[in-house]
Enzyme design. Structure first.
Site, PDB file in Angstrom:
ATOM      1  N   ASP A 220      29.469   7.099  28.021  1.00 31.14           N
ATOM      2  CA  ASP A 220      29.142   7.202  29.443  1.00 31.14           C
ATOM      3  C   ASP A 220      29.096   8.661  29.865  1.00 31.14           C
ATOM      4  O   ASP A 220      29.962   9.462  29.494  1.00 31.14           O
ATOM      5  CB  ASP A 220      30.203   6.452  30.250  1.00 31.14           C
ATOM      6  CG  ASP A 220      29.897   6.425  31.735  1.00 31.14           C
ATOM      7  OD1 ASP A 220      28.863   5.844  32.104  1.00 31.14           O
ATOM      8  OD2 ASP A 220      30.695   6.976  32.512  1.00 31.14           O
ATOM      9  N   GLU A 283      24.521   8.071  26.880  1.00 28.54           N
ATOM     10  CA  GLU A 283      23.935   7.901  28.199  1.00 28.54           C
ATOM     11  C   GLU A 283      23.797   9.309  28.764  1.00 28.54           C
ATOM     12  O   GLU A 283      24.748   9.877  29.298  1.00 28.54           O
ATOM     13  CB  GLU A 283      24.829   7.054  29.113  1.00 28.54           C
ATOM     14  CG  GLU A 283      24.160   6.770  30.456  1.00 28.54           C
ATOM     15  CD  GLU A 283      25.071   6.980  31.662  1.00 28.54           C
ATOM     16  OE1 GLU A 283      24.641   6.633  32.780  1.00 28.54           O
ATOM     17  OE2 GLU A 283      26.186   7.504  31.506  1.00 28.54           O
TER      18      GLU A 283
END
Length: 549
Positions: A220, A283
């Site tokens: 993330d 990401e």
């Protein structure tokens, strides 16, 4: 070599290969299914999806034909941002089950031939993490975060002009007058990755989950851990809109790559030990395909999400430009491309593509396109059902933190996170024995797994057929691709023994027959499955056809 597919067309470049400069791996052409844990399946009736519910539904995913499952965070968390505010990275939140449930899920997935990728959240912790609670108390743990004095005569102003992605200042003042940085919600303080203790802790966390058996991590905010020296002002407002268009002092700094290189060494050490490769997926929002490719160099992560394609409009020329740029950038470092149409942070693509019947037609066609492209594809839960965005959620049920803060994201992420329908005529449509944490629309009874199963015209059966053919046809997955000449508004790609034609126009187009139709999103080309006798065929508006050559 370019082949002609239709008369009176533009000139085409030569074939664009997607070379494999590294040893092959399962991730290079995998179809990976994203499970948003709280919205997939609820086993205990509290209205919130959980790990046991996922495990019980794994046979559905195996039958669907995906290769791996990516799970959003299920760690211990106050849930200020859907679990992306982690208080304990080695514990399962009671909302979602226990550590034993996680272990059972991984084992069952492997038994069914599915890989498991879990989220890791390294940019920030929860404000309830022991480190941050000690930091607020004035302990030396403040060095593990970004605590700074304020500006102004009495330190009453934030240290710089950075804005939160969710809106408002990226700084919050503590009772003793210091300020701490949070690029997302105030409950998500950013970690200081210049401190060796932070790096050591996350290596330990990765080892914990690798030892439990996971096959990799989705990282993330992989672009966010390192901040520019001196934390300089940006000098502009609405900074969230600048993400992915330019390098910012808090995102896409070059220093993040050393972190990813160290993680790659760790992942490779596990693969070398047991012959089961582990992967890292970034990401990462970057201003260009070339900068995004830096995250997947041979000694860094294995994949990076292609947000440039996700945000592309329903336009053949725009799609072709993104595809060319993505393939060129990833090929330059020997990495596979990735293709994503939806996820838990964006409006579902049937709605983005126009909504209603037209949006669904385009979404089905886009699915066949991405599954025909070289590389790996991500499927967000429910897209195989053709679920639209839920746009009429009452304000009182919304939970997206961006909804409650101004000048950041639009705060509508709840609409793509509504629990998916499995069966039945009434909500919660088999989601669980109780209700659901967000209300489901009445018309979703027609979109449930049970309602669509066995219907050859349904979106679910289209996905099942496409994923089965993707495994059967040798020209799909990783490998070379060439563009075929086609009229404006039409994309035609050639893979070994295979052609895909996409019509983005609002009307039929006539094309020479490139081969035998094997799958299509609309009539008239695949009803019989036989070789078409005529020399041309009409392709329906907003549709896609797969051809065996």
């Amino acid at each position: 070599m370019t082949q002609d597919l239709a008369p009176s067309v533009r000139d085409e470049p030569a074939e664009q290969p997607c070379p494999d400069q590294r040893a092959g791996g399962w991730w290079r052409d995998a179809v990976i299914y994203q499970v948003y844990v709280r919205s997939f399946a609820d086993s205990d009736g509290d209205g919130i999806g959980d790990l046991r519910g996922i495990r019980e539904r794994l046979p559905y995913l195996a039958e669907l034909g995906v290769d791996a499952v990516w799970l959003t965070p299920f760690y211990a968390s106050p849930q200020a941002d859907g679990g992306y505010d982690v208080a304990d990275y080695r514990a399962v939140d009671p909302l979602f089950g226990t550590l034993s449930d996680a272990d059972d899920l991984v084992r069952e997935a492997h038994r069914l031939g599915l890989k498991v990728i879990v989220d890791i959240v390294p940019n920030h912790t929860s404000d309830q993490h022991p480190w941050f609670r000690a930091a607020l108390a004035g302990g030396p743990e403040r060095e593990l975060y970004h605590f700074h004095p304020g500006r102004g005569e009495r330190g009453e102003l934030p240290p710089n002009d950075w804005e939160s992605v969710f809106g408002g200042p990226a700084w919050t003042r503590t009772p003793d007058g210091a300020w701490y940085l949070h690029l997302f919600a105030p409950e998500q303080p950013d970690l200081n990755w210049d401190h060796p203790a932070v790096r050591e802790e996350f290596e330990s966390i990765l080892r914990f989950w690798l030892d439990l058996g996971v096959d990799g991590f989705r990282v993330d905010v992989a672009h966010g851990m390192v901040k520019a020296e001196g934390l300089p002002d940006i000098g502009a407002r609405e900074q969230a809109k600048m993400i992915g268009t330019q390098v910012l002092p808090f995102f896409d700094q070059d220093g993040v790559h050393e972190i990813h290189r160290s993680w790659r060494r760790l992942l490779d050490s596990y693969g070398a030990a047991d012959g089961r490769p582990r992967v890292g997926v970034a990401e990462a929002w970057a201003p260009s395909a070339a900068r995004l490719a830096l995250y997947v160099r041979p000694d860094e992560l294995h994949q990076a999400f292609n947000f440039h394609f996700l945000t592309c409009s329903w336009d053949a020329a725009a799609m072709r430009g993104v595809i060319d740029g993505s393939l060129a950038a990833t090929a330059s470092v020997g990495a596979p491309a990735t293709w994503v149409l939806s996820n838990h942070d964006v409006v579902r693509h049937p709605t983005r593509y126009g909504g209603g019947e037209r949006g669904l037609r385009r979404a089905r066609a886009a699915a066949l396109l991405v599954l025909a492209l070289p590389g790996s594809t991500y499927v967000y839960q429910g897209e195989e059902l053709g679920l639209p965005e839920v746009e009429d959620l009452p304000d009182e049920v919304r939970q997206d933190p961006a909804f409650f803060r101004g000048a950041g994201q639009d705060g509508t992420r709840d609409g793509c996170r509504v629990p998916i329908p499995w069966s039945g005529e009434e909500a919660p449509y088999g989601f669980g024995p109780g209700g659901s944490w967000l209300p489901q629309p009445d018309h979703w009874r027609e979109l449930s797994v049970a309602a669509q199963s066995g219907d050859p015209r349904s979106t679910l059966e289209l996905y099942r057929s496409a994923l089965a053919l993707r495994r059967e046809l040798p020209g799909l997955g990783d490998g070379p691709m060439a563009w075929l000449a086609a009229p404006d508004g039409v994309l035609a790609i050639s893979r070994p023994g295979f052609v895909c034609t996409l019509n983005t126009l609002g009307r039929e187009v006539e094309l020479p027959v490139p081969g035998r139709p094997v799958l299509a999103t609309d009539d008239p080309v695949v009803d019989s499955g036989a070789v078409v006798e005529s020399s041309t065929v009409r392709i329906a508006a907003d549709s896609c056809v797969w051809w065996a050559v």
